[in-house]
Scaffold this active site. Structure first.
Site, short mmCIF file in Angstrom:
data_model
loop_
_atom_site.label_atom_id
_atom_site.label_comp_id
_atom_site.label_asym_id
_atom_site.label_seq_id
_atom_site.Cartn_x
_atom_site.Cartn_y
_atom_site.Cartn_z
N ASP A 1 0.87 -1.18 0.00
CA ASP A 1 0.00 0.00 0.00
C ASP A 1 0.91 1.23 0.00
O ASP A 1 2.10 1.14 0.34
CB ASP A 1 -0.92 0.00 1.22
CG ASP A 1 -2.02 1.05 1.11
OD1 ASP A 1 -2.36 1.43 -0.02
OD2 ASP A 1 -2.54 1.48 2.15
N GLU B 1 0.94 5.66 0.83
CA GLU B 1 0.28 6.89 1.29
C GLU B 1 0.95 8.05 0.56
O GLU B 1 2.18 8.11 0.46
CB GLU B 1 0.41 7.06 2.81
CG GLU B 1 -0.09 5.88 3.63
CD GLU B 1 -1.58 5.62 3.49
OE1 GLU B 1 -2.30 6.51 2.95
OE2 GLU B 1 -2.03 4.54 3.89
N ASP C 1 -2.04 3.58 -6.61
CA ASP C 1 -0.76 2.98 -6.22
C ASP C 1 0.08 2.66 -7.46
O ASP C 1 1.30 2.87 -7.46
CB ASP C 1 -0.99 1.70 -5.41
CG ASP C 1 -1.74 1.95 -4.11
OD1 ASP C 1 -1.29 2.79 -3.33
OD2 ASP C 1 -2.79 1.32 -3.91
N TYR D 1 -2.39 3.62 11.55
CA TYR D 1 -3.34 3.61 10.44
C TYR D 1 -2.71 2.96 9.21
O TYR D 1 -3.31 2.11 8.54
CB TYR D 1 -3.77 5.04 10.11
CG TYR D 1 -4.53 5.19 8.81
CD1 TYR D 1 -5.90 5.05 8.76
CD2 TYR D 1 -3.85 5.47 7.62
CE1 TYR D 1 -6.60 5.18 7.56
CE2 TYR D 1 -4.53 5.59 6.42
CZ TYR D 1 -5.90 5.46 6.39
OH TYR D 1 -6.58 5.59 5.21
N ASP E 1 -3.50 -1.05 7.19
CA ASP E 1 -3.91 -1.24 5.79
C ASP E 1 -3.32 -2.50 5.17
O ASP E 1 -3.97 -3.14 4.33
CB ASP E 1 -3.53 -0.02 4.95
CG ASP E 1 -4.56 1.10 5.07
OD1 ASP E 1 -5.61 0.86 5.69
OD2 ASP E 1 -4.32 2.19 4.54
#
Length: 370
Positions: A29, A31, A86, A152, A156
């Site tokens: 993942d 961010e 992504d 957080y 994920d």
């Protein structure tokens, strides 16, 4: 509280990559932040192989070339959720794409669980856990990242790893693993190809309103804007907005004075780009005009043909228990009708390729639109 390794130095990254190279599965993942930029600003990469959950800091580690090699390692399945953005990040920063790719959102769709399920919904459905999404709009470029941000981010990939066996079971029960991997290949196609500057004008809203001579002006304006946006890493709309380019192509001001009289441009656009725009307009090739933009949606019979295709796909979606939006979205139906209209049999649309083609090609064989 989940435990994780925060990777911010080359030695730790090298050790991590060596471990991940031995894995069969890697959950990924990212961010990022994107406000006024053309490209997303990568703030964090999350990865988990079931043993080590790592939060990799691309701000502290600008050279992630070791890590990027994992994405193209075909021995490792890359597990992501709703990964379109992504993939854009991987292309920009790693000049690579993940293969093979297992998108959990698509797996849910192909398993008949529903179309476009969000990550939190998927976790709740399978694991009966409520995910806190409170940090989803946070600033991932600031340092240090807070404990809440880090937890957080770790969640994920941690819960996605937990979901994987159940998703694999579901997709295998539906006998659609090949479909899923095919979708992964399709999603990554063309991601490493830079934007075509010469065709940028075709992506401008309402370009179809222009005559060929006006399109010649729009073409040079759109090319200029894209080049400037790429150079400055600025969103296109923060250079000059689409409607302003259309107005410029229609009115073709010859001087800055004439340009300043146009209400379609902001004062900022006039002040910072006025002189450049006048110079760009003068480069339009009026001896080799672009073809008029063919808007088939305005042609007679389009709406009825679209409806006919949609009805057929709806019946097929019920038969195969796959959301109609996934088999044939509005864009895919339009692409199919465009193909029919221009009669280019060698260049099949996506609707007639792969697993979609296996499902729909016979049912759509009788559709006529010209």
């Amino acid at each position: 509280m989940l435990s994780f390794e925060y990777i911010s130095d080359p030695e730790s990254l090298t050790k991590l990559v060596a471990q991940y190279q031995q894995s069969d599965l890697l959950v990924l993942d990212t961010e990022f932040v994107r406000t006024r930029t053309y490209y997303a600003k990568l703030g964090l990469i999350q990865a988990y192989d079931g043993k080590t959950l790592a939060l990799i800091d691309p701000v502290a580690l600008p050279d992630l070339s070791e890590f990027w090699t994992l994405l193209s390692d075909t021995k490792i399945t890359k597990l992501v959720h709703s990964c379109s953005e992504d993939l854009e990040v991987f292309a920009r920063y790693g000049q690579c794409q993940p293969s093979p790719l297992f998108d959990s959102q698509i797996a849910a769709t192909l398993s008949g669980l529903g179309h476009g399920l969000g990550y939190a919904k998927l976790v709740n459905t399978f694991l009966e856990i409520e995910i806190d999404k409170g940090e989803s709009r946070t600033d991932w470029m600031k340092r240090p990242l807070s404990d809440a941000q880090l937890q957080y981010a770790a969640n994920d990939v941690y819960y996605l790893y937990k979901l994987y066996p159940q998703l694999v079971e579901k997709i295998n029960q539906a006998n659609r693993m090949e479909w899923l991997l095919e979708e992964g290949e399709r999603m990554t196609e063309g991601r490493l190809t830079p934007p075509n500057e010469e065709l940028a004008y075709l992506k401008i809203k309402n370009a179809f309103q222009l005559f060929p001579q006006q399109l010649a002006y729009l073409k040079v304006l759109a090319t200029w804007r894209l080049k400037k946006a790429l150079k400055k890493d600025s969103a296109l709309g923060f250079i000059v907005k689409d409607h302003a380019l259309i107005a410029l192509a229609k009115k073709q001001p010859k001087t800055v004075v004439e340009l300043n009289q146009l209400n379609d441009l902001t004062e900022h656009e006039k002040r910072f780009h006025g002189k450049d725009i006048i110079k760009v307009l003068q480069t339009a090739d009026l001896d080799n005009l672009p073809e008029a933009v063919d808007v088939i949606a305005l042609k007679n019979g389009y709406k009825s043909s679209f409806k006919e295709v949609k009805n057929i796909l709806t019946l097929l979606s019920e038969e195969h228990e796959v959301a109609v939006e996934f088999i044939g979205s509005k864009r895919l139906i339009h692409e199919f009708l465009l193909w029919l209209h221009h009669k280019q049999p060698e260049d099949k649309p996506l609707l007639l390729k792969g697993w979609r083609g296996d499902i729909v090609k016979d049912a759509l064989a009788g559709i006529n639109f010209s």
